[in-house]
Design an enzyme around this catalytic site. Sequence first.
Site, PDB file in Angstrom:
ATOM      1  N   VAL A   1       1.726  -0.128  -9.181  1.00  0.00           N
ATOM      2  CA  VAL A   1       0.057   0.031  -9.034  1.00  0.00           C
ATOM      3  C   VAL A   1      -0.149   0.431 -10.639  1.00  0.00           C
ATOM      4  O   VAL A   1       0.414   1.198 -11.614  1.00  0.00           O
ATOM      5  CB  VAL A   1      -0.306   1.133  -8.153  1.00  0.00           C
ATOM      6  CG1 VAL A   1      -2.008   0.990  -8.345  1.00  0.00           C
ATOM      7  CG2 VAL A   1       0.211   0.653  -6.849  1.00  0.00           C
ATOM      8  N   LYS A   2      -1.455  -0.331 -11.031  1.00  0.00           N
ATOM      9  CA  LYS A   2      -1.796   0.097 -12.551  1.00  0.00           C
ATOM     10  C   LYS A   2      -3.532   0.715 -12.280  1.00  0.00           C
ATOM     11  O   LYS A   2      -3.905   0.116 -11.324  1.00  0.00           O
ATOM     12  CB  LYS A   2      -2.033  -1.256 -13.122  1.00  0.00           C
ATOM     13  CG  LYS A   2      -3.071  -1.161 -14.407  1.00  0.00           C
ATOM     14  CD  LYS A   2      -2.863  -2.576 -15.063  1.00  0.00           C
ATOM     15  CE  LYS A   2      -3.887  -2.607 -16.154  1.00  0.00           C
ATOM     16  NZ  LYS A   2      -3.680  -3.879 -17.111  1.00  0.00           N
ATOM     17  N   THR A   3      -3.722   1.742 -12.823  1.00  0.00           N
ATOM     18  CA  THR A   3      -4.830   2.341 -12.644  1.00  0.00           C
ATOM     19  C   THR A   3      -5.343   3.096 -13.979  1.00  0.00           C
ATOM     20  O   THR A   3      -4.543   3.163 -14.922  1.00  0.00           O
ATOM     21  CB  THR A   3      -5.118   3.216 -11.521  1.00  0.00           C
ATOM     22  OG1 THR A   3      -6.364   3.720 -11.079  1.00  0.00           O
ATOM     23  CG2 THR A   3      -4.314   4.614 -11.785  1.00  0.00           C
TER      24      THR A   3
END
Length: 301
Positions: free
Chosen positions: A202-204
């Site tokens: 996941v990228k945030t």
Amino acid sequence: MADIEGQTEQKEFYLDIPAKNQAFFLKGSGALDWGIQNRLSRIFNPCSGKTVMLAIDHGYFQGPTTGLERVDVNIVPLVPYADALMLTRGILRSSIPSSGRNAIVLRASGGPSILKELSNEQLAMDMEDAVRLNACGVAVQVFVGGEFETQSIHNLTRLVDRGNRYGVAVLGVTAVGKNMTRDAKYLRLAVRICAELGAHIVKTYFCPEGFETVAASCPVPLVMAGGKKLPELDALKMAHNAIQQGASGVDMGRNIFQADAPVAMIQAVGKVVHEGLKPEHAYDLYQTLKNEKKIEAPVGR
Ligand code: R5P
């Protein structure tokens, strides 16, 4: 004679050594199939457990944004310093040498340009083409709270099904709309939805307050998006804080390719991510490399 053969055999089978059963190095990834684990091991350095992913996919909705006008000229020199490249298949095929050894993470969603509603994305690539391009991962934008939230989440789940079928990791990218608050409460929600629905990474975005709770609530590797261009020292501080608070790497674009000295910047980011270098020391390194480049430039002409 038979006794000697028996002793040799026993030695070669190492009967006194139990079979090794090594745990996979990335969090939440131990139950994945060999192919996805192998591809994740190319995105993330197994020694540090971290990645420096260079994001250059902005053109898929923004066109030739500043710093990406000529990928062959401005970006190719950065490639050797990245663990992974995040980009579109069009730029990969047209502008990136196939001899590179970086992991490839392909942008797999798209549709609207900056002139339209950005959350109205659909899947924009077949998994078969990702495999043909030897991609280690595919990326899809998820617009939690956006106008087309459900559609974007269905894009993620369909891509995860295909990724699991072919052994390709799926990167869920939490897109934060212009009017949304990038606080820990929102990011926890968006990140967790991506992981719950099967994203392997996941990228945030980073948030100054409570990022460690965002990382802790993500059961799979979390990488930090760079966001808008900051002064170089501030960008290094942000990357350092994210890593110290539980991120498994960075997926940065503008803060690298829009830096005064992009080749120096990506090396400084690499030291922060893989070696835990303090931001001030990484900034010193950045300045040194930047100045070396200035001295070397006339010689190369
Ligand atoms: C944007 O939608 C893309 O996913 C970019 O890859 C992402 O924004 C990271 O780039 P930057 O560090 O420039 O924000």
